[in-house]
Design a protein around this motif. Structure first.
Motif, mmCIF file in Angstrom:
data_model
loop_
_atom_site.group_PDB
_atom_site.id
_atom_site.type_symbol
_atom_site.label_atom_id
_atom_site.label_comp_id
_atom_site.label_asym_id
_atom_site.label_seq_id
_atom_site.Cartn_x
_atom_site.Cartn_y
_atom_site.Cartn_z
ATOM 1 N N MET A 1 -8.861 4.508 -48.731
ATOM 2 C CA MET A 1 -8.565 4.680 -47.307
ATOM 3 C C MET A 1 -7.075 4.850 -47.052
ATOM 4 N N LYS A 2 -6.264 4.159 -47.871
ATOM 5 C CA LYS A 2 -4.816 4.276 -47.693
ATOM 6 C C LYS A 2 -4.342 5.700 -47.957
ATOM 7 N N LEU A 3 -4.844 6.303 -49.045
ATOM 8 C CA LEU A 3 -4.459 7.682 -49.384
ATOM 9 C C LEU A 3 -4.921 8.654 -48.299
ATOM 10 N N GLU A 4 -6.125 8.438 -47.809
ATOM 11 C CA GLU A 4 -6.670 9.291 -46.739
ATOM 12 C C GLU A 4 -5.790 9.225 -45.496
ATOM 13 N N HIS A 5 -5.340 8.034 -45.160
ATOM 14 C CA HIS A 5 -4.480 7.836 -43.991
ATOM 15 C C HIS A 5 -3.123 8.513 -44.194
ATOM 16 N N GLN A 6 -2.547 8.357 -45.401
ATOM 17 C CA GLN A 6 -1.238 8.964 -45.693
ATOM 18 C C GLN A 6 -1.305 10.487 -45.612
ATOM 19 N N ILE A 7 -2.359 11.061 -46.195
ATOM 20 C CA ILE A 7 -2.511 12.520 -46.161
ATOM 21 C C ILE A 7 -2.673 12.996 -44.723
ATOM 22 N N GLY A 8 -3.457 12.251 -43.937
ATOM 23 C CA GLY A 8 -3.647 12.612 -42.538
ATOM 24 C C GLY A 8 -2.345 12.631 -41.757
ATOM 25 N N LYS A 9 -1.472 11.660 -42.038
ATOM 26 C CA LYS A 9 -0.170 11.608 -41.370
ATOM 27 C C LYS A 9 0.682 12.824 -41.729
ATOM 28 N N HIS A 10 0.683 13.194 -43.008
ATOM 29 C CA HIS A 10 1.449 14.366 -43.453
ATOM 30 C C HIS A 10 0.913 15.641 -42.802
ATOM 31 N N VAL A 11 -0.398 15.754 -42.713
ATOM 32 C CA VAL A 11 -1.018 16.936 -42.088
ATOM 33 C C VAL A 11 -0.610 17.040 -40.628
ATOM 34 N N GLN A 12 -0.669 15.928 -39.912
ATOM 35 C CA GLN A 12 -0.274 15.936 -38.501
ATOM 36 C C GLN A 12 1.185 16.344 -38.331
ATOM 37 N N HIS A 13 2.039 15.883 -39.235
ATOM 38 C CA HIS A 13 3.474 16.200 -39.153
ATOM 39 C C HIS A 13 3.732 17.677 -39.423
ATOM 40 N N VAL A 14 3.176 18.196 -40.515
ATOM 41 C CA VAL A 14 3.435 19.579 -40.903
ATOM 42 C C VAL A 14 2.831 20.561 -39.899
ATOM 43 N N LEU A 15 1.636 20.233 -39.375
ATOM 44 C CA LEU A 15 0.985 21.128 -38.399
ATOM 45 C C LEU A 15 1.439 20.844 -36.972
ATOM 46 N N ASP A 16 2.348 19.873 -36.822
ATOM 47 C CA ASP A 16 2.884 19.526 -35.499
ATOM 48 C C ASP A 16 1.760 19.131 -34.542
ATOM 49 N N LEU A 17 0.911 18.194 -34.993
ATOM 50 C CA LEU A 17 -0.221 17.726 -34.191
ATOM 51 C C LEU A 17 -0.185 16.197 -34.101
ATOM 52 N N PRO A 18 0.890 15.636 -33.525
ATOM 53 C CA PRO A 18 1.056 14.179 -33.543
ATOM 54 C C PRO A 18 -0.036 13.419 -32.789
ATOM 55 N N ASP A 19 -0.634 14.075 -31.787
ATOM 56 C CA ASP A 19 -1.608 13.366 -30.949
ATOM 57 C C ASP A 19 -3.054 13.718 -31.280
ATOM 58 N N SER A 20 -3.261 14.599 -32.248
ATOM 59 C CA SER A 20 -4.622 15.022 -32.584
ATOM 60 C C SER A 20 -5.274 14.021 -33.531
ATOM 61 N N LYS A 21 -6.557 13.782 -33.280
ATOM 62 C CA LYS A 21 -7.318 12.908 -34.163
ATOM 63 C C LYS A 21 -8.123 13.803 -35.102
ATOM 64 N N ILE A 22 -7.732 13.824 -36.370
ATOM 65 C CA ILE A 22 -8.376 14.682 -37.353
ATOM 66 C C ILE A 22 -9.227 13.808 -38.261
ATOM 67 N N SER A 23 -10.518 14.119 -38.320
ATOM 68 C CA SER A 23 -11.392 13.337 -39.191
ATOM 69 C C SER A 23 -11.307 13.859 -40.615
ATOM 70 N N PRO A 24 -11.637 13.043 -41.615
ATOM 71 C CA PRO A 24 -11.520 13.470 -43.021
ATOM 72 C C PRO A 24 -12.364 14.691 -43.355
ATOM 73 N N GLN A 25 -13.450 14.911 -42.600
ATOM 74 C CA GLN A 25 -14.348 16.024 -42.915
ATOM 75 C C GLN A 25 -13.977 17.314 -42.177
ATOM 76 N N ASP A 26 -13.053 17.250 -41.233
ATOM 77 C CA ASP A 26 -12.718 18.430 -40.430
ATOM 78 C C ASP A 26 -12.123 19.544 -41.276
ATOM 79 N N ASN A 27 -12.470 20.799 -40.908
ATOM 80 C CA ASN A 27 -11.858 21.977 -41.536
ATOM 81 C C ASN A 27 -10.466 22.163 -40.933
ATOM 82 N N LEU A 28 -9.437 22.000 -41.748
ATOM 83 C CA LEU A 28 -8.064 22.033 -41.248
ATOM 84 C C LEU A 28 -7.641 23.419 -40.785
ATOM 85 N N ILE A 29 -8.362 24.461 -41.224
ATOM 86 C CA ILE A 29 -8.075 25.817 -40.742
ATOM 87 C C ILE A 29 -8.179 25.863 -39.225
ATOM 88 N N GLU A 30 -9.151 25.115 -38.686
ATOM 89 C CA GLU A 30 -9.361 25.100 -37.235
ATOM 90 C C GLU A 30 -8.206 24.427 -36.503
#
Length: 814
Positions: A1-30
């Motif tokens: 869970m820790k790794l999943e959370h860390q990756i999610g934080k990096h994704v939000q930062h790089v895609l500039d989506l600080p307020d978006s809630k991204i689930s682990p199963q979501d297609n990041l292309i969307e």
């Protein structure tokens, strides 16, 4: 869970989506995930988790859940450090990546080749200086492969010596000419760490020629001249400010680029939005008299035109620029833009302007940055809007303003803008006309270099997707103009005439500085011969005809304009004055018929017998394409028609051929792949017609005929192999595969880019090993149908079996 959370934080930062809630199963292309974001994230993950990762794996499984598994699996299998010596792989800069992809896609390396001729060279001393140079600059042993770079262990590499001291004059000349030809067109082995090639030809009477070739994917042109200076410093044992570089335990260039990317991250986001908001307003490439790609003889043959102004004339130009508070390079650029405008059938177009930036980033010192070798290049797209009757000063002012504006937003590179433009227009966009200025760097070759190595006698560059590269520089206080030309990219005599005109414009400016306030005078021939006059619904017939340019002058040869008819004074009353153009005191009526002068100065009218279609900025004659298709023995007759619907140009092929077991729809479509070596030439729709129908069809009744026919493309059965390639292509691009399989899906039109092309190759090769598919095929063939056909040809016994198994696995997962 820790790794999943860390990756999610990096994704939000790089895609500039600080307020978006991204689930682990979501297609990041969307959520806006794209190829550059994948590269950035993989780079972050490699550093943070000390794991060697492949961005292909991440592109094929774009969800946080999948990424957790990839990183976990990699960490478990890791038993030692990635690379012991001397660096791990790092990503290429945007320009480096563009050079690398161009090399794969076009079989042309972006490189700069220079020759010096002199006397009394100490070969042993030069060899020692060269070995020291390799020690000082890690980038001289960089390996570039699979879109990444690393410094390889330095192998002993010396300068190749050609001893011609005992050879007669004729054989010397022959050898030097062949050497120049070979090195002008060579491709260095950058995968193995060969990015520089230095040779010396030793001649009788202690003369020599020094040959230096550098690959731009590792060494930009400015770095090349820095290297030459450093080689001269080491040769003269003036190395006190240089040898400190060899004591570095890291690669300063890598550190510099990473620090730069981090520091400019926010500015780049702002610039990206600025450029993307302007995509619809970016002009097309100049509509010069090209020969389209795929129709060129020896397409990768380069040559050059060159001219050197004397020191006195150069100083006059410098004084004029100073008086008007402008730069000499702006004068040269504006005159070049006006030259291109005159030879372009469109008054609005874009130019490619490379520049080099060595600003301070990170912990690198000013001394390190000034000595550093690597790729510091960028490019911007400059829109030119030429106007009839405009003073040179007005044109100068507009270009200066546009230039300042694009430079302000240049952290989002021109390569990225072209990538966005390709997606926006759903076609591969390029910038083939280049203007490079080295004037703000002063003398590019020092007196010391010339003292040791001799006078520069030859300099030429090549670049993928570059048809004309203009360079202006200062050598020995003289303004030097170089045009590097893809020789067979243009109609006969076009480039020599353009070059002659450009030089004459600079010369006239030197002779009379008041030209800055005047409207340019276009002194061009005005031929009056008209071919096929009987085929036209002329409003009237006149004594003289010409081809009228959008700049209200006569067109140079091969430039498409409008047929003009000279109006005598007694007939002037018959016309609305706004319909007439005055050229050198003569009145001309501009008809709606498009036409051009050939190189014999005869007028050729664009008609059904001589049609033209514009694609990707190039004018094409469908008859030329029809000739290439007709070469195939299975086709008895062929006609091509350009059909325009809105802004879309569609090329339709009518074919007379008998379908049987040996000539199926599949085989028929593959004929295009065999006959036409680039997608830009391939018709969008193909129809089987009878011999009577093809003889009677014309531009007026073609639509009626097509309404009764079904395109071949829609009748073809989709094979298992094509279904697999369709799935892979959609997966890499990031589009849904739920819709009906479309074998005519074009990789670039559906959002693919150069980076994703490398991903697609890797995915296909993973399952269809030894298929022989290269990135060249992705660029030239582009569609599912064409790519599958190449795999089928290279793996005739296994391709369909592999595809069937792949589909069974996919269907079992559903």
């Amino acid at each position: 869970m820790k790794l999943e959370h860390q990756i999610g934080k990096h994704v939000q930062h790089v895609l500039d989506l600080p307020d978006s809630k991204i689930s682990p199963q979501d297609n990041l292309i969307e959520y806006g995930l794209h190829s550059l974001a994948i590269m950035r994230l993989v780079d972050i993950f490699e550093k943070e988790y000390e794991a060697k990762l492949s961005y292909i794996d991440f592109a094929m499984a774009p969800s946080i859940e999948d990424w957790v598994k990839i990183i976990d699996d990699t960490k478990e299998s890791k038993t030692k450090k990635l690379i012991d010596f001397p660096t791990p792989y790092v990503n290429l800069s945007e320009m480096q990546y563009a050079h690398w992809v161009g090399r794969q896609g076009e079989n042309v390396s972006s490189h700069l080749y220079i020759e010096f001729a002199g006397k009394y060279l100490n070969i042993e001393k030069l060899q020692q200086a060269y070995r020291q140079l390799l020690q000082c600059h890690p980038m001289l042993s960089v390996s570039i492969a699979q879109g990444q770079q690393s410094i390889q262990k330095l192998t002993e590499t010396g300068i190749r010596i050609n001893d011609l001291t005992k050879v007669d004059e004729i054989k010397v000349s022959e050898f030097l000419a062949q050497q120049r030809q070979n090195m002008t067109h060579q491709k260095l082995d950058i995968e193995s760490g060969q990015v520089i090639d230095v040779r010396v030809t030793v001649l009788p009477n202690q003369h020599h020629v020094l040959h230096i070739d550098t690959d731009m994917s590792a060494i930009d042109p400015q770095s090349c001249f820095i290297l030459i200076q450093h080689l001269s410093d080491l040769y003269s044992e003036n190395e006190k400010d240089l040898l400190f570089m060899s004591n570095k335990s890291s690669v300063p260039y890598f550190e510099y680029i990473q620090a730069k990317d981090k520091q400019l991250e926010q500015q780049k986001k702002y610039d990206e939005k600025w450029w993307k908001s302007r995509l619809e307003n970016i002009s097309d490439i100049p509509a010069l008299p090209y020969i389209a790609e795929g129709l060129r003889d020896q397409p990768n043959l380069f040559t050059r035109e060159a001219f050197s102004f004397n020191a006195s004339d150069t100083q006059v130009l410098v004084n004029i620029a100073s008086e008007y508070n402008i730069l000499v390079e702006l004068i040269c650029l504006t005159l070049f833009a006006e030259t291109v405008a005159l030879w372009s059938s469109e008054n609005q177009f874009r130019l490619n302007l490379p520049f080099f930036s060595r600003e301070k980033y990170g912990t690198c010192t000013d001394q390190e940055i000034s000595h550093m070798v690597g790729d510091f290049s960028n490019m911007c797209l400059l829109d030119i809007h030429a106007k009839a009757g405009e003073k040179f000063s007005e044109s100068l002012s507009r270009i200066k303003q546009s230039l300042e504006e694009v430079y302000l937003h240049s952290t989002y590179t021109g390569v990225e803008v072209l990538r966005d433009l390709s997606k926006y227009h759903q076609q591969l966009e390029t910038a083939p006309i280049v203007f490079t200025s080295g004037l703000n760097y002063g003398e590019i070759i020092s007196n010391q270099v010339q003292k040791h190595f001799g006078q520069p006698i030859w300099c030429i560059s090549q670049g993928s997707k570059v048809d004309l590269d203009v360079q202006v520089a200062l050598i020995n206080e003289k303004l030097v103009i170089n045009w590097d030309i893809r020789k067979n990219a243009f109609q006969q005599k076009v480039i020599p005439e353009m070059f002659k005109y450009y030089i004459s414009r600079i010369q006239s400016f030197i002779l009379d500085k008041e030209k800055i306030h005047s409207i340019p005078e276009y002194i061009l021939p005005t031929p009056h011969t008209l071919l096929n006059e009987d085929e036209l619904n002329l409003p009237f017939k006149g004594e003289h005809y010409s081809v009228i340019h959008g700049l209200d002058t006569c067109c140079p040869c091969w430039v498409i304009g409008y047929l003009g008819i000279q109006v005598s004074e007694e007939n002037l009353y018959k016309f609305d004055p706004s319909d007439l153009i005055n050229i050198h005191g003569q009145y001309w009526y501009k008809t709606t018929h498009q036409a051009y002068f050939n190189d014999q100065k005869d007028i050729c009218v664009v008609s059904e017998l001589n049609p033209q279609i514009k694609r990707n900025g190039y004018w094409l004659n469908p008859n030329d394409i029809a000739e290439k298709i007709a070469v195939h023995p299975a086709i008895q007759k062929v006609k091509l028609f350009p059909i325009t619907k809105g802004e879309k140009n569609t090329l339709v092929a009518l074919l007379v051929c008998a379908l049987d077991e040996s000539l199926s729809y599949t085989n028929l479509l593959s004929i295009y792949t065999a006959c036409l070596n680039t997608q830009a030439l391939q018709p969008e729709q193909s129809y089987i017609v009878s011999e009577d129908e093809i003889d009677q069809v014309n531009t007026e009744n073609i639509e009626v005929l097509l309404a009764k026919k079904i395109p071949i493309e829609s009748q073809k059965d989709i094979s298992a192999l094509e279904k697999v390639i369709y799935f892979m292509m959609c997966s890499v691009i990031g589009i849904s595969t739920e819709q009906e399989d479309d074998i005519n899906i074009d990789f670039f039109e559906y959002g693919g880019d150069s980076l994703l092309a490398t991903h697609l190759i890797a995915v296909i090769q993973k399952y269809f090993k030894d298929s022989g598919l290269t990135i060249v095929d992705i660029f030239s063939q582009r569609t599912v149908c064409n790519i599958a056909h190449i795999i089928e040809e290279n793996l005739p016994n296994t391709a369909h079996k592999i595809a069937s198994v792949f589909l069974q696995v996919m269907e079992g997962k559903k």
